[in-house]
Design a protein around this motif. Structure first.
Motif, PDB file in Angstrom:
ATOM      1  N   THR A 102       0.834  -1.203   0.000  1.00  0.00           N
ATOM      2  CA  THR A 102       0.000   0.000   0.000  1.00  0.00           C
ATOM      3  C   THR A 102       0.868   1.252   0.000  1.00  0.00           C
ATOM      4  O   THR A 102       0.646   2.191  -0.783  1.00  0.00           O
ATOM      5  CB  THR A 102      -0.932   0.007   1.227  1.00  0.00           C
ATOM      6  N   ALA A 103       1.870   1.280   0.871  1.00  0.00           N
ATOM      7  CA  ALA A 103       2.768   2.433   0.933  1.00  0.00           C
ATOM      8  C   ALA A 103       3.513   2.617  -0.383  1.00  0.00           C
ATOM      9  O   ALA A 103       3.692   3.749  -0.855  1.00  0.00           O
ATOM     10  CB  ALA A 103       3.753   2.267   2.087  1.00  0.00           C
ATOM     11  N   ALA A 104       3.942   1.511  -0.998  1.00  0.00           N
ATOM     12  CA  ALA A 104       4.677   1.609  -2.268  1.00  0.00           C
ATOM     13  C   ALA A 104       3.787   2.168  -3.370  1.00  0.00           C
ATOM     14  O   ALA A 104       4.226   2.992  -4.180  1.00  0.00           O
ATOM     15  CB  ALA A 104       5.212   0.234  -2.663  1.00  0.00           C
ATOM     16  N   ALA A 105       2.511   1.744  -3.414  1.00  0.00           N
ATOM     17  CA  ALA A 105       1.591   2.254  -4.425  1.00  0.00           C
ATOM     18  C   ALA A 105       1.307   3.738  -4.200  1.00  0.00           C
ATOM     19  O   ALA A 105       1.263   4.526  -5.156  1.00  0.00           O
ATOM     20  CB  ALA A 105       0.294   1.447  -4.405  1.00  0.00           C
ATOM     21  N   LEU A 106       1.129   4.137  -2.958  1.00  0.00           N
ATOM     22  CA  LEU A 106       0.897   5.548  -2.646  1.00  0.00           C
ATOM     23  C   LEU A 106       2.120   6.387  -3.023  1.00  0.00           C
ATOM     24  O   LEU A 106       1.997   7.475  -3.598  1.00  0.00           O
ATOM     25  CB  LEU A 106       0.576   5.722  -1.165  1.00  0.00           C
ATOM     26  N   ALA A 107       3.307   5.882  -2.707  1.00  0.00           N
ATOM     27  CA  ALA A 107       4.539   6.605  -3.032  1.00  0.00           C
ATOM     28  C   ALA A 107       4.693   6.774  -4.540  1.00  0.00           C
ATOM     29  O   ALA A 107       5.090   7.847  -5.019  1.00  0.00           O
ATOM     30  CB  ALA A 107       5.746   5.873  -2.440  1.00  0.00           C
ATOM     31  N   ALA A 108       4.368   5.708  -5.299  1.00  0.00           N
ATOM     32  CA  ALA A 108       4.487   5.790  -6.757  1.00  0.00           C
ATOM     33  C   ALA A 108       3.533   6.845  -7.321  1.00  0.00           C
ATOM     34  O   ALA A 108       3.890   7.602  -8.224  1.00  0.00           O
ATOM     35  CB  ALA A 108       4.198   4.424  -7.374  1.00  0.00           C
ATOM     36  N   ALA A 109       2.309   6.907  -6.771  1.00  0.00           N
ATOM     37  CA  ALA A 109       1.329   7.887  -7.256  1.00  0.00           C
ATOM     38  C   ALA A 109       1.749   9.304  -6.893  1.00  0.00           C
ATOM     39  O   ALA A 109       1.602  10.233  -7.698  1.00  0.00           O
ATOM     40  CB  ALA A 109      -0.046   7.575  -6.683  1.00  0.00           C
ATOM     41  N   ILE A 110       2.261   9.483  -5.682  1.00  0.00           N
ATOM     42  CA  ILE A 110       2.688  10.826  -5.263  1.00  0.00           C
ATOM     43  C   ILE A 110       3.849  11.305  -6.121  1.00  0.00           C
ATOM     44  O   ILE A 110       3.870  12.444  -6.609  1.00  0.00           O
ATOM     45  CB  ILE A 110       3.059  10.822  -3.769  1.00  0.00           C
ATOM     46  N   ARG A 111       4.827  10.440  -6.337  1.00  0.00           N
ATOM     47  CA  ARG A 111       5.982  10.828  -7.149  1.00  0.00           C
ATOM     48  C   ARG A 111       5.613  10.966  -8.624  1.00  0.00           C
ATOM     49  O   ARG A 111       6.220  11.758  -9.353  1.00  0.00           O
ATOM     50  CB  ARG A 111       7.108   9.810  -6.999  1.00  0.00           C
ATOM     51  N   GLY A 112       4.619  10.206  -9.082  1.00  0.00           N
ATOM     52  CA  GLY A 112       4.271  10.230 -10.494  1.00  0.00           C
ATOM     53  C   GLY A 112       3.279  11.303 -10.874  1.00  0.00           C
ATOM     54  O   GLY A 112       3.466  12.019 -11.863  1.00  0.00           O
ATOM     55  N   SER A 113       2.184  11.456 -10.091  1.00  0.00           N
ATOM     56  CA  SER A 113       1.098  12.359 -10.481  1.00  0.00           C
ATOM     57  C   SER A 113       0.966  13.585  -9.597  1.00  0.00           C
ATOM     58  O   SER A 113       0.342  14.570  -9.998  1.00  0.00           O
ATOM     59  CB  SER A 113      -0.236  11.594 -10.466  1.00  0.00           C
ATOM     60  N   TRP A 115       3.581  15.185  -7.760  1.00  0.00           N
ATOM     61  CA  TRP A 115       4.868  15.771  -7.381  1.00  0.00           C
ATOM     62  C   TRP A 115       4.970  17.197  -7.910  1.00  0.00           C
ATOM     63  O   TRP A 115       4.493  17.469  -9.008  1.00  0.00           O
ATOM     64  CB  TRP A 115       5.998  14.908  -7.937  1.00  0.00           C
ATOM     65  N   PRO A 116       5.548  18.137  -7.164  1.00  0.00           N
ATOM     66  CA  PRO A 116       6.135  17.949  -5.831  1.00  0.00           C
ATOM     67  C   PRO A 116       5.075  18.054  -4.740  1.00  0.00           C
ATOM     68  O   PRO A 116       4.148  18.859  -4.830  1.00  0.00           O
ATOM     69  CB  PRO A 116       7.126  19.112  -5.737  1.00  0.00           C
ATOM     70  N   ALA A 117       5.206  17.226  -3.717  1.00  0.00           N
ATOM     71  CA  ALA A 117       4.332  17.265  -2.552  1.00  0.00           C
ATOM     72  C   ALA A 117       5.126  17.826  -1.380  1.00  0.00           C
ATOM     73  O   ALA A 117       6.228  17.362  -1.096  1.00  0.00           O
ATOM     74  CB  ALA A 117       3.814  15.870  -2.220  1.00  0.00           C
ATOM     75  N   ASP A 118       4.575  18.834  -0.732  1.00  0.00           N
ATOM     76  CA  ASP A 118       5.261  19.456   0.402  1.00  0.00           C
ATOM     77  C   ASP A 118       4.920  18.785   1.722  1.00  0.00           C
ATOM     78  O   ASP A 118       5.775  18.630   2.598  1.00  0.00           O
ATOM     79  CB  ASP A 118       4.893  20.941   0.484  1.00  0.00           C
ATOM     80  N   VAL A 119       3.661  18.404   1.868  1.00  0.00           N
ATOM     81  CA  VAL A 119       3.199  17.766   3.100  1.00  0.00           C
ATOM     82  C   VAL A 119       2.319  16.581   2.711  1.00  0.00           C
ATOM     83  O   VAL A 119       1.390  16.727   1.905  1.00  0.00           O
ATOM     84  CB  VAL A 119       2.388  18.736   3.989  1.00  0.00           C
ATOM     85  N   VAL A 120       2.607  15.418   3.270  1.00  0.00           N
ATOM     86  CA  VAL A 120       1.755  14.238   3.115  1.00  0.00           C
ATOM     87  C   VAL A 120       1.192  13.912   4.493  1.00  0.00           C
ATOM     88  O   VAL A 120       1.948  13.849   5.470  1.00  0.00           O
ATOM     89  CB  VAL A 120       2.535  13.037   2.540  1.00  0.00           C
ATOM     90  N   ILE A 121      -0.122  13.731   4.562  1.00  0.00           N
ATOM     91  CA  ILE A 121      -0.771  13.500   5.854  1.00  0.00           C
ATOM     92  C   ILE A 121      -1.542  12.191   5.803  1.00  0.00           C
ATOM     93  O   ILE A 121      -2.313  11.942   4.866  1.00  0.00           O
ATOM     94  CB  ILE A 121      -1.713  14.662   6.229  1.00  0.00           C
ATOM     95  N   CYS A 122      -1.344  11.352   6.811  1.00  0.00           N
ATOM     96  CA  CYS A 122      -2.055  10.080   6.958  1.00  0.00           C
ATOM     97  C   CYS A 122      -2.718  10.037   8.333  1.00  0.00           C
ATOM     98  O   CYS A 122      -2.306  10.746   9.252  1.00  0.00           O
ATOM     99  CB  CYS A 122      -1.097   8.889   6.846  1.00  0.00           C
TER     100      CYS A 122
END
Length: 263
Positions: A102-113, A115-122
């Motif tokens: 799950t974390a890997a899929a979220l990371a791929a989406a953040i870096r791919g679609s 980016w850049p993300a300043d703050v990620v909140i979970c």
């Protein structure tokens, strides 16, 4: 500032116990007729993100979820609450993703679609598994520092956030450089807002783009954990009627029985 909030669709935690059933063969809850909602702490995370945007001014909030088409419902709720954008990662390529996948899929989406993300909140943890793994794992995969159990986030000096986080000893004040990942817990200052009817209707008309899981790193190609068994706890009960001619006699008998069983 771009703020990404990760949200998860889960079984309604308020589901009556008699309506909660388990498919013991498949080792999963039966969800055909059960209500699905946004995970409780993720809803609080979204509220913290919206408060931060209101304080910063120049900021956008994007809701991100990994799931099937039904997860569009929680993303539309995020839009109704005030998020400007939503993005769903199609989970069909992952049969039963664990925290690492799950974390890997979220990371791929953040870096791919996104980016850049300043703050990620979970959220601090998911309302279904209570594992609390995805937030810190996602921070590691993004290369972000992580601050857990955040109560409130406000802008600090340029390029920083001023955070209040819950600890066993009380409230800790932290100043952190951007980019950063936060996991959020509940407090009176971050009770999720109720969306207005007009915002709910407007959210139904907004598109929810969908992306694939992307190329996951080798360590996320298969689950790291396997669910061995899922079952409902059996809580046997006994009932004994305390008798007596008077209230005093009944009280005496009750006290005697409680003493006998070691209460």
């Amino acid at each position: 500032m771009r703020i990404v909030v990760c949200v998860k669709q889960v079984l309604d935690p308020e589901l009556p116990a008699e309506e909660f059933t388990i498919d013991r063969t498949a080792r999963r809850p039966v969800v055909e007729k059960a209500r699905l909602v946004m995970s409780t702490f993720d809803e609080i995370a979204l509220e913290v993100a919206l408060q931060l945007r209101e304080t910063v001014g120049e900021a956008s909030v994007v809701a991100l979820s990994l799931g099937d088409r039904s997860a569009d419902d929680v993303l539309r709720k995020a839009l109704a609450m005030g998020a400007q954008e939503a993005l769903r990662i199609d989970a069909s390529a992952l049969e039963e993703p664990d925290g690492v996948q799950t974390a890997a899929a979220l990371a791929a989406a953040i870096r791919g679609s996104l980016w850049p993300a300043d703050v990620v909140i979970c959220g601090r943890q998911a309302a279904d598994t209570d594992a609390g793994q995805v937030g810190p794992l996602l921070a590691e995969m993004l290369g972000f520092p992580v601050v857990t159990n955040v109560l409130r986030a406000r802008p600090g000096p340029p390029g920083t956030l001023h955070l209040e986080r819950e600890t066993e000893e009380g409230t800790e004040v932290v100043e952190v450089q951007l980019p950063v990942l936060l996991t959020v817990t509940n407090a009176e200052c971050n009770v999720p807002r109720m969306p207005k009817v007009r915002d709910i209707l407007a959210a139904q008309r907004k598109p929810v783009p969908v992306v694939g899981v992307g190329d996951l790193p080798p360590e996320a190609a298969s689950p790291w954990t396997t669910l061995a068994e899922l079952d409902l706890p059996q809580l046997p009960g006994r009932c004994r009627v305390i008798e007596g001619e008077t209230v005093e006699a009944k009280v005496e008998a009750l006290l005697g029985e409680l003493e006998r069983i070691g209460v």
